[in-house]
Design a protein around this motif. Structure first.
Motif, PDB file in Angstrom:
ATOM      1  N   ASN A   2       0.816  -1.197   0.000  1.00  0.00           N
ATOM      2  CA  ASN A   2       0.000   0.000   0.000  1.00  0.00           C
ATOM      3  C   ASN A   2       0.858   1.260   0.000  1.00  0.00           C
ATOM      4  O   ASN A   2       0.561   2.216  -0.697  1.00  0.00           O
ATOM      5  CB  ASN A   2      -0.952  -0.016   1.194  1.00  0.00           C
ATOM      6  CG  ASN A   2      -1.995   1.070   1.095  1.00  0.00           C
ATOM      7  OD1 ASN A   2      -2.240   1.586   0.016  1.00  0.00           O
ATOM      8  ND2 ASN A   2      -2.588   1.403   2.214  1.00  0.00           N
ATOM      9  N   ALA A   5       2.225   1.739  -3.451  1.00  0.00           N
ATOM     10  CA  ALA A   5       1.179   2.247  -4.339  1.00  0.00           C
ATOM     11  C   ALA A   5       0.938   3.726  -4.057  1.00  0.00           C
ATOM     12  O   ALA A   5       0.769   4.521  -4.989  1.00  0.00           O
ATOM     13  CB  ALA A   5      -0.105   1.448  -4.154  1.00  0.00           C
ATOM     14  N   ASN A   6       0.936   4.107  -2.772  1.00  0.00           N
ATOM     15  CA  ASN A   6       0.737   5.513  -2.419  1.00  0.00           C
ATOM     16  C   ASN A   6       1.868   6.378  -2.956  1.00  0.00           C
ATOM     17  O   ASN A   6       1.626   7.489  -3.425  1.00  0.00           O
ATOM     18  CB  ASN A   6       0.623   5.683  -0.909  1.00  0.00           C
ATOM     19  CG  ASN A   6      -0.708   5.177  -0.379  1.00  0.00           C
ATOM     20  OD1 ASN A   6      -1.662   5.019  -1.120  1.00  0.00           O
ATOM     21  ND2 ASN A   6      -0.747   4.918   0.917  1.00  0.00           N
ATOM     22  N   ASP A   9       1.347   6.755  -6.656  1.00  0.00           N
ATOM     23  CA  ASP A   9       0.276   7.734  -6.888  1.00  0.00           C
ATOM     24  C   ASP A   9       0.775   9.151  -6.628  1.00  0.00           C
ATOM     25  O   ASP A   9       0.467  10.078  -7.382  1.00  0.00           O
ATOM     26  CB  ASP A   9      -0.929   7.450  -5.981  1.00  0.00           C
ATOM     27  CG  ASP A   9      -1.666   6.174  -6.375  1.00  0.00           C
ATOM     28  OD1 ASP A   9      -1.444   5.674  -7.489  1.00  0.00           O
ATOM     29  OD2 ASP A   9      -2.454   5.693  -5.540  1.00  0.00           O
ATOM     30  N   GLU A  10       1.533   9.313  -5.544  1.00  0.00           N
ATOM     31  CA  GLU A  10       2.056  10.629  -5.205  1.00  0.00           C
ATOM     32  C   GLU A  10       2.999  11.131  -6.295  1.00  0.00           C
ATOM     33  O   GLU A  10       2.943  12.307  -6.669  1.00  0.00           O
ATOM     34  CB  GLU A  10       2.779  10.579  -3.849  1.00  0.00           C
ATOM     35  CG  GLU A  10       3.209  11.941  -3.354  1.00  0.00           C
ATOM     36  CD  GLU A  10       3.785  11.897  -1.957  1.00  0.00           C
ATOM     37  OE1 GLU A  10       3.146  12.454  -1.051  1.00  0.00           O
ATOM     38  OE2 GLU A  10       4.877  11.315  -1.797  1.00  0.00           O
ATOM     39  N   ARG A  11       3.818  10.249  -6.815  1.00  0.00           N
ATOM     40  CA  ARG A  11       4.735  10.648  -7.884  1.00  0.00           C
ATOM     41  C   ARG A  11       3.962  11.144  -9.106  1.00  0.00           C
ATOM     42  O   ARG A  11       4.305  12.167  -9.694  1.00  0.00           O
ATOM     43  CB  ARG A  11       5.648   9.482  -8.261  1.00  0.00           C
ATOM     44  CG  ARG A  11       6.626   9.847  -9.345  1.00  0.00           C
ATOM     45  CD  ARG A  11       7.542   8.722  -9.699  1.00  0.00           C
ATOM     46  NE  ARG A  11       8.551   9.193 -10.637  1.00  0.00           N
ATOM     47  CZ  ARG A  11       9.577   8.492 -11.009  1.00  0.00           C
ATOM     48  NH1 ARG A  11       9.778   7.282 -10.527  1.00  0.00           N
ATOM     49  NH2 ARG A  11      10.443   8.977 -11.875  1.00  0.00           N
ATOM     50  N   LEU A  12       2.915  10.420  -9.465  1.00  0.00           N
ATOM     51  CA  LEU A  12       2.100  10.833 -10.610  1.00  0.00           C
ATOM     52  C   LEU A  12       1.435  12.189 -10.342  1.00  0.00           C
ATOM     53  O   LEU A  12       1.365  13.037 -11.231  1.00  0.00           O
ATOM     54  CB  LEU A  12       1.043   9.775 -10.918  1.00  0.00           C
ATOM     55  CG  LEU A  12       1.570   8.445 -11.465  1.00  0.00           C
ATOM     56  CD1 LEU A  12       0.435   7.425 -11.570  1.00  0.00           C
ATOM     57  CD2 LEU A  12       2.255   8.651 -12.811  1.00  0.00           C
ATOM     58  N   LEU A  13       0.983  12.375  -9.116  1.00  0.00           N
ATOM     59  CA  LEU A  13       0.344  13.639  -8.756  1.00  0.00           C
ATOM     60  C   LEU A  13       1.347  14.796  -8.818  1.00  0.00           C
ATOM     61  O   LEU A  13       1.025  15.884  -9.303  1.00  0.00           O
ATOM     62  CB  LEU A  13      -0.261  13.524  -7.355  1.00  0.00           C
ATOM     63  CG  LEU A  13      -1.101  14.685  -6.864  1.00  0.00           C
ATOM     64  CD1 LEU A  13      -2.229  15.001  -7.837  1.00  0.00           C
ATOM     65  CD2 LEU A  13      -1.675  14.342  -5.493  1.00  0.00           C
ATOM     66  N   GLU A  26      -4.199  19.265  -4.716  1.00  0.00           N
ATOM     67  CA  GLU A  26      -4.292  17.913  -4.154  1.00  0.00           C
ATOM     68  C   GLU A  26      -3.102  17.611  -3.246  1.00  0.00           C
ATOM     69  O   GLU A  26      -3.256  16.999  -2.183  1.00  0.00           O
ATOM     70  CB  GLU A  26      -4.383  16.882  -5.276  1.00  0.00           C
ATOM     71  CG  GLU A  26      -5.652  17.009  -6.097  1.00  0.00           C
ATOM     72  CD  GLU A  26      -5.643  16.080  -7.298  1.00  0.00           C
ATOM     73  OE1 GLU A  26      -5.628  14.856  -7.095  1.00  0.00           O
ATOM     74  OE2 GLU A  26      -5.644  16.601  -8.431  1.00  0.00           O
ATOM     75  N   SER A  30      -3.389  16.957   0.873  1.00  0.00           N
ATOM     76  CA  SER A  30      -2.906  15.709   1.477  1.00  0.00           C
ATOM     77  C   SER A  30      -1.742  15.925   2.442  1.00  0.00           C
ATOM     78  O   SER A  30      -1.457  15.043   3.246  1.00  0.00           O
ATOM     79  CB  SER A  30      -2.520  14.698   0.390  1.00  0.00           C
ATOM     80  OG  SER A  30      -1.451  15.184  -0.390  1.00  0.00           O
TER      81      SER A  30
END
Length: 178
Positions: A2, A5-6, A9-13, A26, A30
């Motif tokens: 997890n 995955a987070n 996701d954070e890298r993509l954001l 965003e 967060s």
């Protein structure tokens, strides 16, 4: 898994926000609570904590294009900005006490500001690896295990770097007061 995955996701954001600054909201949402809590524990007043937190996110947005992903949570970068912002404020307050009007007039606060400013200056003079361990350990409040994983070193090596850094700081402070 997890956490991985987070981070993905954070890298993509982060990459999305680097291309479209409106996506920074965003990242702000967060990370706000953690950064505000970090600053509030160190700031003199609520207003100062709010100002510094706003300044941290403003600097982060302004410098987002220069951010390079290294597999470490984005909050670590924000915490470093927060620590630097706090250090700058403490140093300015220590260098210009007559300008102080931030509610920090309690007994001993001038001396405390000077002590903190001096400490940040001394930490800045440490060798890079020792300085990194001190900042991660005492500013970002990471565990020895987390630092060891981040630096790809053993926990013993991190403890040794911390020990050497603290000994250097103790010696320097003692020599400056003799």
């Amino acid at each position: 898994m997890n956490a991985v995955a987070n981070l993905a996701d954070e890298r993509l954001l982060i990459e999305a926000a680097q291309h479209d600054p409106s996506r920074f909201a965003e990242l702000y949402e967060s990370n706000f609570s953690r950064i505000y809590a970090f600053v509030a524990r160190r700031a003199g007043t609520r207003e100062e904590a709010e100002d510094i937190t706003a300044e941290v996110f403003h600097q982060a947005l302004r410098n987002l294009g220069r951010f390079q992903w290294r597999g470490v949570p984005f909050a670590a970068w924000l915490l470093r900005i927060a620590a630097n912002t706090l250090a700058d404020r403490w140093q300015r307050a220590a260098n210009h006490p007559e300008v102080q009007d931030d509610g920090m007039h309690e007994p001993g606060s001038d001396a405390e500001l000077e002590r903190r400013a001096m400490l940040f200056q001394l930490v800045d003079r440490l060798p890079a690896d020792q300085r990194l361990v001190v900042v991660r350990r005492f500013v970002e409040q990471k565990s020895v295990r987390e630092i060891a994983q981040e630096l790809n070193r053993t926990e013993g090596a991190v403890k040794q770097l911390q020990f050497r850094a603290l000994e250097t700081l103790r010696t320097t402070v003692r020599d400056n007061h003799e």
